[in-house]
Every structure is written in C-alpha cells, then in structure tokens.
Design an enzyme around this catalytic site. Structure first.
Site, short mmCIF file in Angstrom:
data_model
loop_
_atom_site.label_atom_id
_atom_site.label_comp_id
_atom_site.label_asym_id
_atom_site.label_seq_id
_atom_site.Cartn_x
_atom_site.Cartn_y
_atom_site.Cartn_z
CE LYS A 67 -4.19 -2.00 2.16
NZ LYS A 67 -5.15 -1.74 3.08
CG ASP A 103 -8.05 0.70 3.16
OD1 ASP A 103 -8.90 0.00 2.65
OD2 ASP A 103 -6.78 0.54 3.29
N GLY A 127 -1.78 -0.19 17.43
CA GLY A 127 -1.33 -0.52 16.06
C GLY A 127 -0.98 0.97 15.53
CB ALA A 131 -4.70 -1.06 8.93
CG ASN A 151 2.96 -0.19 16.82
OD1 ASN A 151 2.19 -0.97 16.55
ND2 ASN A 151 4.04 -0.01 16.40
P1 ATR Z 1 -1.32 -2.78 8.23
O1 ATR Z 1 -1.32 -2.28 6.90
O2 ATR Z 1 -2.28 -3.89 8.17
O3 ATR Z 1 -1.41 -1.99 9.34
P2 ATR Z 1 1.22 -3.16 8.86
O4 ATR Z 1 1.57 -1.86 8.46
O5 ATR Z 1 2.15 -4.45 8.82
O6 ATR Z 1 0.07 -3.88 8.36
O7 ATR Z 1 1.07 -3.05 10.51
C1 ATR Z 1 0.64 -4.13 11.50
C2 ATR Z 1 0.68 -3.47 12.83
O8 ATR Z 1 0.29 -4.72 13.80
C3 ATR Z 1 1.82 -2.80 13.35
O9 ATR Z 1 1.17 -1.81 14.35
C4 ATR Z 1 2.46 -4.18 13.90
O10 ATR Z 1 3.43 -3.50 15.17
P3 ATR Z 1 4.90 -3.30 14.84
O11 ATR Z 1 5.05 -1.86 14.47
O12 ATR Z 1 5.41 -3.37 16.02
O13 ATR Z 1 5.22 -4.37 13.75
C5 ATR Z 1 0.98 -4.68 14.54
N1 ATR Z 1 1.64 -6.07 15.06
C6 ATR Z 1 1.54 -7.09 14.38
N2 ATR Z 1 1.92 -8.23 14.90
C7 ATR Z 1 1.99 -7.89 16.19
C8 ATR Z 1 2.26 -8.68 17.52
N3 ATR Z 1 2.57 -9.86 17.51
N4 ATR Z 1 1.98 -7.91 18.60
C9 ATR Z 1 1.55 -6.68 18.43
N5 ATR Z 1 1.66 -5.92 17.35
C10 ATR Z 1 1.73 -6.60 16.32
#
Ligand code: ATR
Length: 283
Positions: A67, A103, A127, A131, A151
């Site tokens: 994205k 979105d 997060g 998204a 986050n």
């Molecule tokens: P999207 O476009 O769907 O938001 P992304 O940019 O990869 O996908 O973001 C995923 C979010 O989920 C991030 O905030 C990520 O935290 P990090 O910045 O620390 O990576 C969070 N996330 C994914 N797996 C996680 C986990 N196991 N525990 C906590 N946060 C998680």
C-alpha cells in the site's frame, strides 16, 4: 472485457474477488476482478508496466504489503493518500495512474452503519501500520477529540505523530498495563488475534479497570469475533468487526473506477451476509 485486480501477497483466502465480482455482475458491468499475487518473480514494477500497456485494465486494489510502495509508481495521488501515505485503490485514467485511499471511508461508513459517533470522544488505537493510519485519518475527519496510539514498536507510532499532531498522543505499550486510562472507544488495527492465532488478544480488556469503553472495534474479520471482541462482549461492551470496513472500501473503489454507479444498500446487505457465511466457513 475490462479487467480489475487485487495485488498483494498471500491472497489465497481473500474474499475481495467475491465482493467485487458480485457488484460488477449485479450492475451489469462487463468486467472481471481477479487476484494477482506478486512475488520475487513478478514484482510491483512489472505489474505496473503490464497495467499501463493493457488497455482493458480499469484499475486495481492494493493490499499488504504494497500500500505504501505503490505510491512511487503512480502519477497522481489524492489528498487523502498524501496524508495517509498509503493507497488501496488505483484508477487508470487517460494513461495516468491515480492513487486513492478508500480504507478510511470504509472505516467511517462502517462506524456510521453500526451507529457509533466518535465526535468529541477519547479513542485508543492499537497499532500504527497502514491500517491504523487510515483509521486515524477517518477518526480525525469525523471529529474525534483525542486519539491515543500505542504500538509494539514505539518508534513506529512516534513516526506517525506528525500526521495529525494536534489530536494524536503516543503512549508506550507498557503503560497499558501500568495505568488505567479511560477511553470511550478502543480500536484494534494490529493483526493480533487474526486466524490462525485466534486465542491472542491485543488488549487485556478482561482486566481493564477503568470505566469500560462504550465501544470496541477490531478491523480483523477472520474470525468474525476475535478474542478481543468476545471478551469485550462479556463485559457488556458494544463491538464491531472489520467486515463492513472491507465491504465499504470495495464499494468506494467501484465508485472510483466506474463513476456514477449506484450500489444499493440492499446489495451491500446481501454481500455482507454472504461474506459472513464465507468467513464463518473458513474459521
Ligand atoms: P497494516 O497495513 O495492516 O496496518 P502493517 O503496516 O504491517 O499492516 O502493521 C501491522 C500492525 O500490527 C503494526 O502496528 C504492528 O506492530 P509493529 O509496528 O511493532 O510491527 C502490529 N503487530 C503485528 N503483529 C503484532 C504482534 N504480534 N504484537 C503486537 N503488535 C503486532
């Protein structure tokens, strides 16, 4: 026949082709929407070159993890995309690739549908990925009062602060355990709790001591009811999942590709029902 695509990684279980092809066939539009999985062999650059050459391609959707990467290949970006720094929809117009973000509109419409008003509310967003940015932008546009973002990787949350400086506050994830701040609404935008890791929850709502929020939202739609939402419901909190956001962002993308079309609320309701059945089967 016109062509539309969804590009991303791991698209096998995506229900987007179902949603779009249903809209296209119901509206009698001679076009087909298909998944186009990118890989080390077919990269974003090659896909964009193919799209530019093929006169039948009307546009495409973009999902994780492209994205943000797609922006460098587009000729123009909408005002929303400029702020969110991510696009999920591209339209080809007069040979140019125009980037949009639907979105945040999907998120906004889903909240309206559920009957949740965020105006003047204090909101916690879990997060800070793509998204999260779309949701925060939606909340901002809808008049949220204060948005707290937390986050796993603190620096990543810090990096989005400047986008909406006046209403955004970043809090370290450890603070969630230490302090019981009061939030009116909590929104999960992380992938924690998504199939197949369905026992996980991004927030310990069970032991949350402050006065309970009025609403919690999870942008995950598989499962339809995550552990986070189940625990919230036990506490009597109103909940919403990400399925409506998914369907409404698709509806908005169709409107961008084929201006002037009317996608009725009946058709949207029918699509939502069928999607629920499909997701429930996979769960
Ligand atoms: P999207 O476009 O769907 O938001 P992304 O940019 O990869 O996908 O973001 C995923 C979010 O989920 C991030 O905030 C990520 O935290 P990090 O910045 O620390 O990576 C969070 N996330 C994914 N797996 C996680 C986990 N196991 N525990 C906590 N946060 C998680």
């Amino acid at each position: 026949m016109k062509k539309l695509f969804l590009i991303g990684k791991s698209l096998k279980h995506s229900i987007s082709p179902f949603i779009h092809n249903k809209i296209l066939s119901e509206l009698g539009i001679d076009a087909v929407y298909s998944n186009f999985e990118l890989s080390d062999f077919v990269k974003l650059k090659e896909f964009v070159e193919m799209v530019r050459k093929d006169k039948d391609v009307v546009g495409f959707n973009i999902t994780i993890p492209y994205k943000e990467d797609i922006l460098e290949f587009c000729d123009e970006v909408s005002e929303d995309v400029r702020i969110i720094e991510a696009a999920n929809t591209v339209k080809k117009e007069n040979g140019k690739l125009l980037a949009y973000n639907t979105d945040w509109i999907g998120f906004k419409k889903s909240l309206e549908d559920i009957g949740v008003d965020v105006k003047d509310k204090k909101i916690l967003v879990l997060g800070s990925g793509g998204a999260a940015k779309a949701c925060i932008y939606g909340l901002y546009r809808m008049g949220a009062k204060e948005i707290f973002v937390t986050n796993r990787t603190y620096e990543k949350a810090e990096s989005i602060k400047d986008l909406f400086e006046d209403i955004l506050k970043i809090i370290p994830v450890e603070w969630l355990k230490k302090y019981d701040f009061k939030y009116d609404i909590i929104i999960n935008t992380t992938s924690v709790g998504m199939f197949p890791n369905i026992e996980n929850s991004p927030f310990d709502i069970e032991n949350y001591g402050a006065s309970i929020p009025v609403f919690v939202y999870d942008i995950i739609y598989n499962p339809l009811k995550t552990t986070f939402l189940k625990e919230a419901e036990i506490k009597g909190i109103k909940t919403g999942n990400g399925l409506k956001m998914l369907v409404y962002q698709a509806v908005e993308a169709e409107k961008i590709w084929f201006g002037g079309i009317d996608i009725t609320s009946n058709l949207i309701a029918e699509i939502l029902n069928e999607c629920e059945r499909k997701v429930a089967k996979v769960e």
